[in-house]
Enzyme design. Structure first.
Site, short mmCIF file in Angstrom:
data_model
loop_
_atom_site.label_atom_id
_atom_site.label_comp_id
_atom_site.label_asym_id
_atom_site.label_seq_id
_atom_site.Cartn_x
_atom_site.Cartn_y
_atom_site.Cartn_z
NE ARG A 125 19.93 27.24 40.47
CZ ARG A 125 18.70 27.45 41.33
NH1 ARG A 125 17.75 26.85 40.86
NH2 ARG A 125 18.68 27.86 42.40
CE LYS A 147 39.01 27.60 29.42
NZ LYS A 147 40.47 27.91 29.67
CD GLU A 189 43.66 33.56 20.57
OE1 GLU A 189 44.27 32.76 21.06
OE2 GLU A 189 43.12 34.27 21.54
CE LYS A 231 38.60 27.04 22.34
NZ LYS A 231 38.37 28.41 22.66
CD GLU A 242 38.02 19.45 35.88
OE1 GLU A 242 37.20 20.00 36.86
OE2 GLU A 242 37.61 18.34 35.58
NE ARG A 246 38.81 24.96 27.15
CZ ARG A 246 37.42 25.07 26.89
NH1 ARG A 246 36.58 24.24 27.24
NH2 ARG A 246 37.06 26.07 26.09
CG ASN A 250 45.03 29.30 29.04
OD1 ASN A 250 44.25 29.35 28.55
ND2 ASN A 250 44.84 28.86 30.28
CG HIS A 253 45.97 33.35 25.95
ND1 HIS A 253 46.35 32.95 25.12
CD2 HIS A 253 44.53 33.79 25.66
CE1 HIS A 253 45.49 32.84 24.00
NE2 HIS A 253 44.36 33.57 24.36
CG HIS A 257 44.17 37.43 29.28
ND1 HIS A 257 43.87 36.06 29.76
CD2 HIS A 257 43.71 37.49 28.48
CE1 HIS A 257 43.02 35.44 29.05
NE2 HIS A 257 42.77 36.30 28.13
CG HIS A 269 41.59 38.39 23.25
ND1 HIS A 269 42.07 38.15 24.48
CD2 HIS A 269 42.03 37.34 22.63
CE1 HIS A 269 42.45 37.05 24.69
NE2 HIS A 269 42.39 36.55 23.63
#
Ligand SMILES: NC(=O)c1ccc[n+]([C@@H]2O[C@H](COP(=O)([O-])OP(=O)(O)OC[C@H]3O[C@@H](n4cnc5c(N)ncnc54)[C@H](O)[C@@H]3O)[C@@H](O)[C@H]2O)c1
Length: 367
Positions: A125, A147, A189, A231, A242, A246, A250, A253, A257, A269
């Site tokens: 954990r 991430k 990026e 970053k 959330e 952040r 993306n 992306h 992706h 990538h």
């Protein structure tokens, strides 16, 4: 250039995000003595290419802890981001008697740090991990921010966790051995930061990008520090992605992706992200979010650097559409794109009609 220590206090958890950027950095135990003092076992997870190139550096950076460090070798590139590799690393640590006090060091490109970071989050954990990105893309982006993920069912990063490294170490000395193609993989990026970041960062990137992509050591090191700082500052304001802060990271992306997955390994990538940014730019023009006065500037930024052509498989709209609907921010079966209003101002748009998305893909093919 001196070493730069970046410390950002996360506003929700008060955790401190730590990174150090420089060249020929001191041994890891000097940078984070507390992590080593408490660590029983140490595992170094890396890939074959990095182990061959940097064994002496790893030995030096681990100092007297080198003897006794267990080395786990992952497959190079995207093959590292699989459940098989994840289970391999977890089983390896179990067999070697790793405990909650053990330390995992991930040294490699974004594939290695994504996979090993996820293993660190899962083993008992959660155990401490140090991220040592060795690619340009890894040092400006993938190795920072916590991430972590593996791919699932042909979809990028579908199983993962937010799990911060206790320290990220971006040592520009690693970048010397990258070939031109691997350096260029950082362009996507970098240009993303140029479009989402503040004016000063944008100017800095546009001034140094071509030198950095040619391997100029000073330009690389400067851009790594500037991008890592940016970053981490975004991450510290929205660690778990959330509040929308952040999510800016993306940009490009959603389509990127999909292109990466459709190319089945032919498109790295970073290169896929550059095409994803171009797609986002064309979509922003089509949906009129991009201010007319900014269209030339943004197109100039995105088409101003060389990009390998997109493989034909990327223009299969049905397959493309299926993949973009897996975007983690969109609802099931829906799509969501970040679009550009102007450099430094990004907006999110949901549920774009498939016809518009298809037309944009055709327009991208024609450019
Ligand atoms: N977690 C995040 O926030 C985040 C952000 C961006 C990208 N990513 C992920 O990062 C991955 C791409 O990472 P990448 O571009 O670093 O590629 P990569 O990790 O796939 O590595 C590419 C190749 O470079 C080699 N390599 C690594 N360091 C080297 C060095 N110093 N010299 C010579 N060769 C070297 C590797 O062995 C590998 O063969 C993608 O899976 C992407 O999803 C994650």
């Amino acid at each position: 250039m001196t070493n730069i220590f970046l410390l950002k206090r996360d506003i929700t958890t008060s955790k401190t995000l730590r990174a150090v950027c420089g060249r020929g950095l001191p041994p890891l135990a000097h940078l984070a003595p507390e992590l080593f003092a408490g660590a029983g076992h140490i595992c170094l997870a890396t890939d074959r290419t990095c182990l061959n190139k940097f064994k002496r550096t790893f030995k030096k950076t681990l100092g007297r802890r080198w003897d006794g460090t267990d080395i786990f070798v992952l497959p190079a590139g995207r093959a590292a981001k699989t459940f098989r590799a994840l289970e391999g690393l977890l089983s390896f640590m179990l067999k070697r008697g790793f405990s909650r006090n053990s330390l995992l060091i991930a040294a490699g490109g974004g594939s290695v740090t994504d996979l090993a970071g996820l293993a660190a989050s899962l083993y008992m954990r959660g155990i401490n991990w140090i991220s040592v990105p060795t690619t340009f893309l890894g040092q400006i982006d993938a190795g920072l921010g916590g991430k972590t993920a593996v791919d699932l069912g042909g979809v990028k990063n579908m199983a993962g966790a937010f799990y911060q490294p206790a320290l990220t170490v971006c040592d520009a000395a690693f970048l010397q051995t990258l070939g031109p193609g691997e350096l260029r993989a950082g362009a996507g990026e970098l240009l993303k930061y140029a479009l989402i970041g503040p004016e000063a960062l944008r100017r800095r990137i546009l001034k140094s990008i071509e030198d950095a992509l040619k391997g100029d050591a000073k330009a690389l090191q400067e851009l790594v520090s500037a991008c890592a700082d940016f970053k981490l500052s975004l991450t510290a304001r929205d660690e778990r992605d959330e509040t929308g802060v952040r999510e800016l990271l993306n940009l490009g992306h959603t389509a990127g992706h999909a292109f990466e997955a459709l190319s089945k390994g032919r498109l790295a990538h970073g290169r896929a992200v550059l095409w994803g940014l171009r797609y986002a730019c064309l979509l922003s023009i089509r949906l009129k979010t991009l201010e007319p006065a900014q269209q030339r500037t943004v197109s100039g930024i995105l088409w101003g650097t060389e990009a390998a052509p997109l493989p034909a498989a990327c223009f299969n709209f049905r397959a493309f559409y299926r993949l973009i609907c897996y975007d983690k921010k969109a609802g099931a079966g829906k799509n969501r794109f970040l679009l550009i209003e102007r450099p430094g101002r990004i907006t999110a748009v949901n549920d774009i009609a498939p016809g518009i998305l298809k037309g944009t893909l055709t327009a991208l093919k024609r450019r």
